[in-house]
Design a protein around this motif. Structure first.
Motif, PDB file in Angstrom:
ATOM      1  N   ILE A  59     -12.764   8.121 -49.833  1.00 19.78           N
ATOM      2  CA  ILE A  59     -13.843   7.319 -49.220  1.00 19.78           C
ATOM      3  C   ILE A  59     -13.612   7.165 -47.723  1.00 19.78           C
ATOM      4  N   VAL A  60     -12.346   6.878 -47.334  1.00 20.48           N
ATOM      5  CA  VAL A  60     -12.047   6.717 -45.904  1.00 20.48           C
ATOM      6  C   VAL A  60     -12.289   8.018 -45.147  1.00 20.48           C
ATOM      7  N   ALA A  61     -11.824   9.130 -45.761  1.00 17.74           N
ATOM      8  CA  ALA A  61     -12.023  10.435 -45.101  1.00 17.74           C
ATOM      9  C   ALA A  61     -13.501  10.758 -44.948  1.00 17.74           C
ATOM     10  N   TRP A  62     -14.274  10.503 -46.003  1.00 23.72           N
ATOM     11  CA  TRP A  62     -15.721  10.758 -45.936  1.00 23.72           C
ATOM     12  C   TRP A  62     -16.383   9.885 -44.864  1.00 23.72           C
ATOM     13  N   THR A  63     -15.919   8.614 -44.792  1.00 24.57           N
ATOM     14  CA  THR A  63     -16.471   7.715 -43.760  1.00 24.57           C
ATOM     15  C   THR A  63     -16.179   8.242 -42.363  1.00 24.57           C
ATOM     16  N   ILE A  64     -14.929   8.718 -42.154  1.00 26.98           N
ATOM     17  CA  ILE A  64     -14.562   9.256 -40.832  1.00 26.98           C
ATOM     18  C   ILE A  64     -15.387  10.488 -40.491  1.00 26.98           C
ATOM     19  N   ILE A  65     -15.507  11.388 -41.477  1.00 29.69           N
ATOM     20  CA  ILE A  65     -16.266  12.635 -41.240  1.00 29.69           C
ATOM     21  C   ILE A  65     -17.740  12.318 -40.957  1.00 29.69           C
ATOM     22  N   ALA A  66     -18.341  11.427 -41.773  1.00 30.91           N
ATOM     23  CA  ALA A  66     -19.754  11.076 -41.576  1.00 30.91           C
ATOM     24  C   ALA A  66     -19.976  10.437 -40.211  1.00 30.91           C
ATOM     25  N   THR A  67     -19.018   9.537 -39.831  1.00 29.46           N
ATOM     26  CA  THR A  67     -19.140   8.908 -38.512  1.00 29.46           C
ATOM     27  C   THR A  67     -19.064   9.942 -37.395  1.00 29.46           C
ATOM     28  N   ALA A  68     -18.132  10.910 -37.543  1.00 27.65           N
ATOM     29  CA  ALA A  68     -18.024  11.967 -36.524  1.00 27.65           C
ATOM     30  C   ALA A  68     -19.295  12.801 -36.436  1.00 27.65           C
ATOM     31  N   ILE A  69     -19.860  13.110 -37.621  1.00 36.52           N
ATOM     32  CA  ILE A  69     -21.102  13.902 -37.631  1.00 36.52           C
ATOM     33  C   ILE A  69     -22.227  13.145 -36.942  1.00 36.52           C
TER      34      ILE A  69
END
Length: 446
Positions: A59-69
């Protein structure tokens, strides 16, 4: 059997090691839940903790990736908006340049028209001078013929007098005695003949001088006529070049728009055929006589001027202008769009931007119409109709006659529309055509 036991032993050993490793990093934990009357606990096994850890990490990784996108998309959108603003600014500058060029072409056309009118006046004056010079030349030729006849008659009279004198001399020689007796009479006759010969010689000299003066005057007139014809030829060449420069771009403009120039000119001619109208034909004639080369050229120039006037009338009644005079953005063109036929061209600008008629015509519709929203239809000549849709306000009424460039409405967002814009259509004999064909055709002329 031995082989299977070893495999089971290996798997059991691997499972024990994995469990020990999990116990090392994720030891078993107990979560106590205490209430007023009871105490309970929940046992968290290493496997449960591993699953929870992996889930949280995911979940944290997905949040980081989505925020970067999202950040990258925001940065990219900002760059795109900046680029769009720069493109819009460039487009507006180009529109201003085209507008200035169009105004310059219009001024050049008006200047050429003024030069043509001035040159035409000069041609008319020179034509009158030519006719006057021709009349004077013919009068001088008639005078020269009269002088020549008088000279020939005087020469004949002088020859006759000489013959009579010779006859009298011969008679005097033969009848010397009789003549001597009558000498006073003979002397009088000789004196009369001498005076007559003297007067005849004086008249001959005067006639010869008059004839030479008339011949010199005729040569001067011929020289003046030659110089005048040369000037006329130069003026005619300049006028012919000016007409070529003026007519050819208009012919190309109508052909680029897909209009037949012969049919177009014939329709204009039928509409403007009254006596004293703007297309009243002018010709130079020679009172029923044979036309001269200058007259033929002048009539040909007048025909071209007549054609130029008809082209200008047709240009005012065909939609070659742009419906917007202020800054706008071209958002959609003519043709297939999302699987459906888009029968016009879309221009986006500020809400309330003035909309102008693209040609002279009569308003045949000025009201709400289904998906068009507030719609104006204008009927022009040659079976052409223009439509202006999605308006915020309509400023004309049905049956009203409008002129090219006249404000007819304001840009809006009525009907089936996703934003403020103008949907502009051109129809020829009921069939929708690309409006940009007319706008591009007229861009180099107006």
């Amino acid at each position: 059997m031995g082989m299977g036991s070893r495999e089971d032993h290996v798997r059991t050993t691997l499972a024990i090691r994995l469990h020990a490793l999990a116990e090392r990093y994720f030891p078993e934990r107990r979560l106590f839940l205490r209430s007023e009357s009871d105490t309970r606990f929940i046992r968290l096994k290493p496997s449960t903790q591993i699953i929870a850890f992996l889930g949280s990490t995911t979940i944290v990784a997905w949040t980081i990736i989505a925020t970067a996108i999202l950040l990258m998309d925001s940065i990219g959108s900002g760059n795109f908006r900046e680029q769009a603003k720069r493109d819009q600014l460039t487009y507006e500058l180009r529109l201003n340049e085209l507008s200035a060029e169009r105004d310059a072409r219009t001024e050049e056309a008006l200047a050429a028209q003024q030069r043509f009118n001035k040159a035409l006046q000069q041609v008319s004056v020179m034509q009158s001078q030519l006719l006057t010079s021709e009349t004077r030349r013919r009068e001088l030729e008639t005078g020269i013929e009269v002088v020549q006849d008088t000279l020939r008659r005087t020469v004949r009279q002088r020859e006759t007098a000489h013959a009579q004198l010779e006859e009298m001399d011969a008679a005097q020689s033969e009848q010397g005695t009789a003549l001597a007796a009558n000498s006073p009479l003979a002397n009088d006759m000789v004196s009369i003949l001498s005076n007559a010969l003297t007067d005849t010689a004086r008249e001959r000299d005067q006639v010869i001088a008059t004839a030479q003066t008339a011949i010199q005057a005729e040569e001067d007139i011929r020289l003046d006529l030659a110089l005048m014809q040369e000037r006329n030829d130069k003026i005619f060449r300049q006028l012919e070049d000016a007409m070529t420069v003026s007519v050819d771009p208009l012919t190309k403009m109508f052909r680029a728009a897909g209009l037949d120039t012969d049919t177009l000119l014939e329709e204009v001619r039928r509409g403007y055929n009254g006596q004293g109208g703007p297309l009243l034909p002018l010709t130079f004639s020679t009172k029923g006589g044979e036309l001269t080369a200058e007259t033929v050229r002048a009539n040909r120039l007048l025909d071209q001027m007549d054609q130029l006037n008809m082209y200008r009338i047709a240009a005012e009644t065909a939609p070659f202008a742009n419906p917007l005079k202020s800054a706008f953005r071209y958002t959609s063109g003519f043709g297939l769009r999302w699987g459906r036929m888009h029968k016009g061209t879309d221009f986006a600008a500020r809400y309330g931007t003035p909309i102008h008629a693209t040609a002279d015509g009569v308003v045949i519709h000025a009201d709400w119409l289904s998906g068009y929203g507030r719609l104006i239809k204008i009927q022009h000549e040659f079976g052409i109709e223009t439509r202006y849709a999605h308006l915020a306000k309509i400023r004309v009424k049905k049956g009203q006659r409008v002129s090219r460039g006249e404000r007819i409405g304001d840009m809006g967002n009525s009907g089936r529309s996703t934003g403020t814009h103008l949907h502009y259509e051109v129809r020829v004999n009921g069939r929708a055509v690309n409006p940009m064909t007319f706008i591009k055709a007229g861009r180099d002329v107006f």
